[in-house]
Design a protein around this motif. Structure first.
Motif, PDB file in Angstrom:
ATOM      1  N   PRO A 239       0.833  -1.209   0.000  1.00 44.09           N
ATOM      2  CA  PRO A 239       0.000   0.000   0.000  1.00 44.09           C
ATOM      3  C   PRO A 239       0.864   1.254   0.000  1.00 44.09           C
ATOM      4  O   PRO A 239       2.000   1.256   0.475  1.00 44.09           O
ATOM      5  CB  PRO A 239      -0.796  -0.121   1.301  1.00 44.09           C
ATOM      6  CG  PRO A 239      -0.729  -1.570   1.670  1.00 44.09           C
ATOM      7  CD  PRO A 239       0.588  -2.057   1.167  1.00 44.09           C
ATOM      8  N   ALA A 240       0.317   2.328  -0.521  1.00 50.13           N
ATOM      9  CA  ALA A 240       1.049   3.593  -0.580  1.00 50.13           C
ATOM     10  C   ALA A 240       1.499   4.040   0.809  1.00 50.13           C
ATOM     11  O   ALA A 240       2.560   4.651   0.962  1.00 50.13           O
ATOM     12  CB  ALA A 240       0.184   4.673  -1.228  1.00 50.13           C
ATOM     13  N   ALA A 241       0.702   3.707   1.847  1.00 48.21           N
ATOM     14  CA  ALA A 241       1.052   4.105   3.210  1.00 48.21           C
ATOM     15  C   ALA A 241       2.291   3.391   3.723  1.00 48.21           C
ATOM     16  O   ALA A 241       2.908   3.838   4.699  1.00 48.21           O
ATOM     17  CB  ALA A 241      -0.119   3.831   4.150  1.00 48.21           C
ATOM     18  N   ASP A 242       2.679   2.292   3.077  1.00 45.19           N
ATOM     19  CA  ASP A 242       3.851   1.531   3.514  1.00 45.19           C
ATOM     20  C   ASP A 242       5.103   1.868   2.719  1.00 45.19           C
ATOM     21  O   ASP A 242       6.112   1.160   2.825  1.00 45.19           O
ATOM     22  CB  ASP A 242       3.573   0.027   3.418  1.00 45.19           C
ATOM     23  CG  ASP A 242       2.630  -0.448   4.523  1.00 45.19           C
ATOM     24  OD1 ASP A 242       2.517   0.262   5.538  1.00 45.19           O
ATOM     25  OD2 ASP A 242       2.015  -1.516   4.371  1.00 45.19           O
ATOM     26  N   VAL A 243       5.048   2.923   1.928  1.00 44.69           N
ATOM     27  CA  VAL A 243       6.256   3.448   1.283  1.00 44.69           C
ATOM     28  C   VAL A 243       6.896   4.423   2.263  1.00 44.69           C
ATOM     29  O   VAL A 243       6.328   5.469   2.580  1.00 44.69           O
ATOM     30  CB  VAL A 243       5.928   4.140  -0.050  1.00 44.69           C
ATOM     31  CG1 VAL A 243       7.193   4.762  -0.648  1.00 44.69           C
ATOM     32  CG2 VAL A 243       5.316   3.141  -1.028  1.00 44.69           C
TER      33      VAL A 243
END
Length: 444
Positions: A239-243
């Motif tokens: 997910p984008a939040a885990d970049v």
């Protein structure tokens, strides 16, 4: 054959865990670390011989609360500053250097969102804490153990890990070998290229996902319990939040603060090496002391207790043995002094954050290289000589030079195998003579 990561097997131990919100400099943390080190030292030789993935060791760490402590310092007095973390890693390494290496990688990875994240994240210091969603905060709250690595492949033929755009973020594919933690980690921090080219994105991955497969590397010569292994990612969603951030492909585009990331890992691994030397020397001293008293006096023929005392002249009075221990203790003390200077310099660099200048980063790099060179030589010298000192001593194993003493030598050799003293000395000399900055390199 690759298999998905197994769940962590927890075991009860006799350590009273410290609350995760206690500051690292509180009296409770040195005590917890000392108790855990004593616990690990008891069965270190047996665990090293078994060479199993360190699920039990990680359970002991989690029971003691060390993974939550060893995160970048943040709000509510959470986490550990650089000096406190270094002390923990060094003491644990003296008992079991594989576990020390595991903690070293974990702590440096907890800084990933600060080293590589957006400016508002990288600007954090203990007085300017990271946002609540930053990796260090999440790691402390969830009591994660981190594994993996953010370094690019060593050769251009190795494509590394690849990211493909997806509606909700990215899809991760590829296969990489990591030096520590991946066999037992709660979360993996890895670097991957979007489309296989350009800059690297640093991402957080759950190893329990069915698309993550790990081959544990337990057949190593040394550092066998560090959780090393090869991980295959097969269409794993990110997910984008885990970049967590970005690592530029061009070294010149890396900020001085982000450039502390490889130095931090190298210096913590130096602490592991120093812990190996100190642990080997301490255990050898115990064996030599045990042989000082000489044989017990015989009882008189009448059966009454003897008033004679043991011969005071034993192993501890051998002038050559005293000379050997004097030389080895001095070697360890000298390495410690060099390491402490580098530790203080890196601590100041981390506090400087984005205000760190390229010249300051270069000065820190020189001190880290000096510590790395001196300590790698000291660890190998001490562990080699210790095998000779305890050979033939009471309780020693003739084939190993002592009750598991070969592990110290093997661990020191495995840890320092990738260190290039000649390269480090050349960089130090070039900086000292010409003011040149050493090229930024990210270790595996």
């Amino acid at each position: 054959m690759s298999t998905p990561r197994k769940s962590l097997r927890r075991t009860a131990i006799r350590i009273v865990p410290a609350p995760a919100d206690r500051p690292a400099d509180d009296e409770i943390w040195p005590r917890v670390t000392r108790e855990l080190a004593d616990d690990l030292a008891v069965d270190a030789p047996a665990r090293d011989r078994a060479g199993k993935a360190p699920f039990d060791e990680v359970a002991r760490l989690q029971e003691a609360g060390l993974p939550a402590l060893l995160t970048a310092p943040g709000a509510n007095r959470r986490g550990a500053d650089w000096r406190a973390a270094s002390a923990v890693v060094r003491e644990i390494s003296a008992a079991d250097s594989s576990v020390g290496e595991l903690l070293a990688h974990h702590y440096v990875l907890s800084w990933s969102s600060r080293f590589f994240g957006p400016a508002e994240d990288t600007a954090t210091t203990p007085t300017c804490p990271a946002p609540t969603g930053a990796l260090d905060a999440r790691t402390a709250e969830e009591h994660w153990l981190l594994g993996g690595g953010v370094e690019p492949p060593r050769t251009e033929k190795d494509p590394g890990l690849r990211l493909t755009p997806d509606a909700d973020g990215w899809i991760l594919d590829g296969r990489r070998t990591f030096a520590s933690g991946v066999a037992v980690a709660d979360r993996l921090v890895v670097g991957a290229r979007p489309g296989g080219t350009g800059d690297w994105l640093i991402v957080l991955v759950d190893p329990a996902h069915p698309g993550v497969f790990t081959d544990a590397g337990t057949d190593r010569v040394g550092q066998r319990l560090s959780g090393a292994g090869t991980v295959t990612f097969d269409h794993v969603p990110v997910p984008a939040a885990d970049v967590l951030g970005l690592l530029p492909h061009d070294d010149h585009a890396v900020t001085p603060f982000a450039g502390l990331a490889p130095l931090a890992l190298r210096l913590l691994l130096v602490q592991v090496g120093l812990g190996i030397a100190e642990g080997a020397l301490s255990e050898a001293r115990d064996i030599s002391r045990a042989g000082q008293a000489g044989p017990a006096p015989a009882h008189p023929a009448d059966g009454r207790p003897s008033t004679a005392v043991a011969d005071p002249l034993g192993a501890g009075d051998d002038p050559y043995l005293l000379l050997a221990y004097g030389e080895l203790a001095t070697t360890a003390h000298a390495a410690s002094a060099v390491v402490e200077r580098a530790t203080d310099a890196l601590a100041r660099g981390l506090l400087a954050g984005p205000t760190l200048s390229p010249e300051e980063r270069a000065d820190i790099a020189v001190l880290v290289s000096a510590a790395e060179t001196v300590t790698s030589r000291a660890a190998v010298r001490v562990t080699t000589r210790v095998l000779e000192l305890v050979d033939g001593a009471e309780g020693a194993d003739a084939q190993s030079g002592g009750p598991g003493f070969d592990r110290f030598w093997r661990n020191a050799r495995a840890l320092t195998a990738h260190t290039q003293p000649a390269h480090r000395l050349r960089d130090i000399g070039d900086h000292y003579l010409n003011g040149t900055h050493a090229r930024l390199t990210l270790p595996a």
